[in-house]
Every structure is written in C-alpha cells, then in structure tokens.
Write a protein that holds these residues in place. Sequence first.
Motif, PDB file in Angstrom:
ATOM      1  N   LEU A 113      -0.284   3.836   5.148  1.00 32.00           N
ATOM      2  CA  LEU A 113       1.076   3.938   5.682  1.00 32.00           C
ATOM      3  C   LEU A 113       1.777   2.586   5.602  1.00 32.00           C
ATOM      4  O   LEU A 113       2.946   2.500   5.226  1.00 32.00           O
ATOM      5  CB  LEU A 113       1.015   4.448   7.133  1.00 32.00           C
ATOM      6  N   SER A 114       1.047   1.532   5.910  1.00 35.43           N
ATOM      7  CA  SER A 114       1.680   0.213   5.870  1.00 35.43           C
ATOM      8  C   SER A 114       2.060  -0.151   4.431  1.00 35.43           C
ATOM      9  O   SER A 114       3.126  -0.710   4.174  1.00 35.43           O
ATOM     10  CB  SER A 114       0.765  -0.816   6.542  1.00 35.43           C
ATOM     11  N   GLU A 115       1.221   0.216   3.488  1.00 36.62           N
ATOM     12  CA  GLU A 115       1.536  -0.057   2.081  1.00 36.62           C
ATOM     13  C   GLU A 115       2.776   0.736   1.640  1.00 36.62           C
ATOM     14  O   GLU A 115       3.684   0.195   0.996  1.00 36.62           O
ATOM     15  CB  GLU A 115       0.332   0.323   1.206  1.00 36.62           C
ATOM     16  N   LEU A 116       2.819   2.014   2.027  1.00 39.64           N
ATOM     17  CA  LEU A 116       3.961   2.847   1.626  1.00 39.64           C
ATOM     18  C   LEU A 116       5.256   2.353   2.270  1.00 39.64           C
ATOM     19  O   LEU A 116       6.306   2.314   1.627  1.00 39.64           O
ATOM     20  CB  LEU A 116       3.714   4.302   2.040  1.00 39.64           C
ATOM     21  N   LEU A 117       5.181   1.970   3.537  1.00 34.80           N
ATOM     22  CA  LEU A 117       6.382   1.483   4.223  1.00 34.80           C
ATOM     23  C   LEU A 117       6.894   0.207   3.560  1.00 34.80           C
ATOM     24  O   LEU A 117       8.089   0.049   3.321  1.00 34.80           O
ATOM     25  CB  LEU A 117       6.084   1.218   5.704  1.00 34.80           C
ATOM     26  N   VAL A 121      10.532  -0.223   1.855  1.00 36.42           N
ATOM     27  CA  VAL A 121      11.547  -1.105   2.445  1.00 36.42           C
ATOM     28  C   VAL A 121      11.932  -2.243   1.492  1.00 36.42           C
ATOM     29  O   VAL A 121      13.100  -2.533   1.301  1.00 36.42           O
ATOM     30  CB  VAL A 121      11.038  -1.654   3.790  1.00 36.42           C
ATOM     31  N   CYS A 122      10.928  -2.894   0.902  1.00 31.75           N
ATOM     32  CA  CYS A 122      11.278  -4.079   0.108  1.00 31.75           C
ATOM     33  C   CYS A 122      10.768  -4.013  -1.330  1.00 31.75           C
ATOM     34  O   CYS A 122      10.870  -4.986  -2.062  1.00 31.75           O
ATOM     35  CB  CYS A 122      10.763  -5.342   0.802  1.00 31.75           C
ATOM     36  N   GLY A 123      10.196  -2.876  -1.707  1.00 29.90           N
ATOM     37  CA  GLY A 123       9.781  -2.723  -3.096  1.00 29.90           C
ATOM     38  C   GLY A 123       8.465  -3.387  -3.438  1.00 29.90           C
ATOM     39  O   GLY A 123       8.053  -3.384  -4.593  1.00 29.90           O
ATOM     40  N   SER A 124       7.786  -3.961  -2.435  1.00 26.87           N
ATOM     41  CA  SER A 124       6.494  -4.584  -2.727  1.00 26.87           C
ATOM     42  C   SER A 124       5.573  -4.520  -1.515  1.00 26.87           C
ATOM     43  O   SER A 124       5.988  -4.787  -0.390  1.00 26.87           O
ATOM     44  CB  SER A 124       6.682  -6.048  -3.120  1.00 26.87           C
ATOM     45  N   SER A 125       4.323  -4.164  -1.788  1.00 28.91           N
ATOM     46  CA  SER A 125       3.341  -4.135  -0.695  1.00 28.91           C
ATOM     47  C   SER A 125       2.333  -5.264  -0.879  1.00 28.91           C
ATOM     48  O   SER A 125       1.281  -5.288  -0.267  1.00 28.91           O
ATOM     49  CB  SER A 125       2.619  -2.783  -0.694  1.00 28.91           C
TER      50      SER A 125
END
Length: 390
Positions: A113-117, A121-125
Amino acid sequence: MTGTPRKIGAAQLLPAEAVYADELRFLAAWDPGARPPGWHLTPRAAVAFVGGTGNETLELPGDVRADKDLPRSMRITPKFVGQRTLVERAIVTLAGERGLLLVGEPGTAKSMLSELLAAAVCGSSALTVQGTAGSTEEQLRYGWNYALLIAKGPHPEALVPSPVLVAMRSGAIARIEEVTRCLPEVQDALISILSERRLAIPELTGADGTVYAQSGFNVIATANLRDRGVSEMSAALKRRFNFELVEPIADFEVERDLVERQATAALERVGAALEVDAAVLEALVTAFRDLRVGRTAEGWAVERPGTVMSTAEAVGVATLLGLQAAYFRDARDPVQLLPAYLLGVVRKDDPQDQARLLGYWDAAVKRRADEGAPIWRQLWELRSILESQD
Ligand SMILES: Nc1ncnc2c1ncn2[C@@H]1O[C@H](COP(=O)(O)OP(=O)(O)OP(=O)(O)O)[C@@H](O)[C@H]1O
Ligand SMILES: [Mg+2]
C-alpha cells in the motif's frame, strides 16, 4: 552448457510506477481537476489507482487532449483490495500536514500500500529507507562522502542525502519501512522533519545550511505489530503521524480472487500458467482464514497457531503449488502437496503449532469430509503427512 541461454537484463520485480506506468499516465489525464500542490494525480484518481476500478472502465473526458499513444478508456487493475475507506483516509492524510503510519499484522500489504500510494502521489516509490535495528540517523538525514569531505571540507557536493532529504528537496514521498525496528532515538530524527518541514545541515553555511521541504513532500511509514510494536515510539513522534490500521481481508471471495490473481501473475513472470483447481485454491484460502481467526466459516472453534496466517503467505503457497504443477507435470495432484506446504507455513517458531494444525484436521477437515465435500475428503486422507517430524 546446454539448454536456452539465460536471459540477462530482466528485472525480477519492478516497482509499481514501472509496472503500472500506463495507468498512471491515463489517470493523470482522466481527472484534470485540482490536485494538492506537487501531486501527480488528484486524490480521486489516486484512490482509483490503488484500489482499481473493478469492472468499470474509465473514459477520458471528451475535452481532454491526451498523447496519441494513450488509450481513451481503461480499466484500472485491482491492487490493494478490501478497504477503500482506508485508502481514502490515507490519501487525505498525505495531502495534509502529518505523516502516514500504516500499522498492522505481518502480510497485510502495508508495504504494498505504501508503494502504491507513493507511486500515485509523486510518481515514484523509490525513496525508501528500510528500518532495522542497525539503522542510523544518517539514513534518515544525511551522511558524508568522506573522501570528498577530506579533500574539499564540508561542501554540498560531499553531502550524501538520505532518501528522506531527497524527497524533501523534490517534493516527493519518502517511505520508511518498519520504522519501529529503528531505535527510538533514531526514529526521533523524523520529528523536526515532520513538524518544521525543514532540515538543518549545520556543517554547511548560508542557503545550503537549511533544506526546506518542497510542496508534495510527506512520509509514509509502516510498522509491524508483531515485531516491535509502536509502544516504544516516542509520544512526540506519534503525534506527527496519523495511524491507520491495515487489517486482513474481511471477505472470503475477495481474498480468494486476490490469491488467484497474484499467484497467476507470479507464474506469468516465469512464463508459466497457474494450473491449480479452483477447489484447491478455495480450500487453501479457507484453511488460512479459519486458522487466522480461530473459527471456521461454519462457526466451529479451532486453535490458532502462533504464526500469522497472512494473505501474503497464502499467495506464496498458491504460487508454490502452481510452480510445482508447472515444473513437475507428471507429479502429484496439487491437492496432495497442500498439507505439507501448510505445515511449512504454520511451523515457524512454536513446535506446538504442528499439533494445532493436526487439531484443525481432526476437527474442521474431518467434519467437512464427513459431510461429503470431495476436496476435504482428499485432504482428510492426507492427514499422515502432517505427523512428519522433519
Ligand atoms: N488487502 C490486500 N490487498 C492486496 N494484496 C494483499 C492484501 N493483503 C495481503 N496482500 C498480499 O500481501 C502481499 C504484500 O505483502 P506486504 O509485504 O506488502 O505486507 P506487509 O504488511 O508489509 O508485511 P510485513 O509486515 O511482513 O512487512 C501482496 O503482494 C498480496 O499478495
Ligand atoms: Mg512490509
């Protein structure tokens, strides 16, 4: 050496922003509305990205002029499933002044979930710090390239920024995985970053001595309730985060579909198809859910093992069954392999857990077998596998 030469250059697992690059571009065009400063997508489009749109196909509004190679309609694949309101709250948090802390049992998809968010939001995880017992403040703030430091003295070029500092400068999301594994005094380096939104670098002079977070910057941290809980986190830091509890998937069908989808995707990555009967997958997910909550769907009480029976592990077992069927075509029926894999999941730390799994067999599996369900009858006949000592 014989056989096909090994293909070099294929990454094993790509980050969400690479896997779903087309979806991100489409969603940016689909909702041209106002977005929080520095965001790539509107909050509404971000929710659609993380949760997917089910059977609904999104259409680009008629007046939107998009790149030629972008389709005018798209169905957004489901990714994090089950808790849409949680996703909405998480996105609202990220648009605000506080960080987001995702807490939960292992394997509930906090990291996913944190990676997807971050991708939405900013185009990069990619700006990620993995918290461990050995994490230092430098990993959350900055360090130095000592060769340059000695040659040039404290100089911006000698500074080695942490992913958090890079995120501050570029107005992006920084992810901190397993934040509670870091020592509390290391975690506290985040307090001033989150409240003042700036980081002082006393070794540098003038404008270089302070980094101001650009709009769009925020922090998503994850914490596992099983390892070292959030209880040791300082009250000051806790106040800088909104906590969201990520729970296991509540609905059976949703979980079964997810397990099937993810196992299929994992097999596709190695060029194989998932050839495991629906009944086997159903029994697998049922067993995981029964043991996870200590109660079967029929309401019979069963003893819970000490191990967390997470969805992530269920996906792992389904994938193994699929791999075994793909690589050992003439081997046994996947159902025959299920008890041994279940035992492998259950028997992690407490030797008693093997007995608990046998107890599950003697109670739930036997009752279902007696009621005549063929898959459970087969599983009941395989009970002796669970008595093995190796
Ligand atoms: N609600 C969910 N939606 C989608 N996938 C899920 C969900 N719950 C569990 N999963 C599965 O869990 C996997 C991701 O696990 P992940 O590593 O993100 O969990 P975690 O909560 O970070 O675990 P840990 O606490 O061990 O770090 C996914 O790939 C998926 O297979
Ligand atoms: Mg994780």
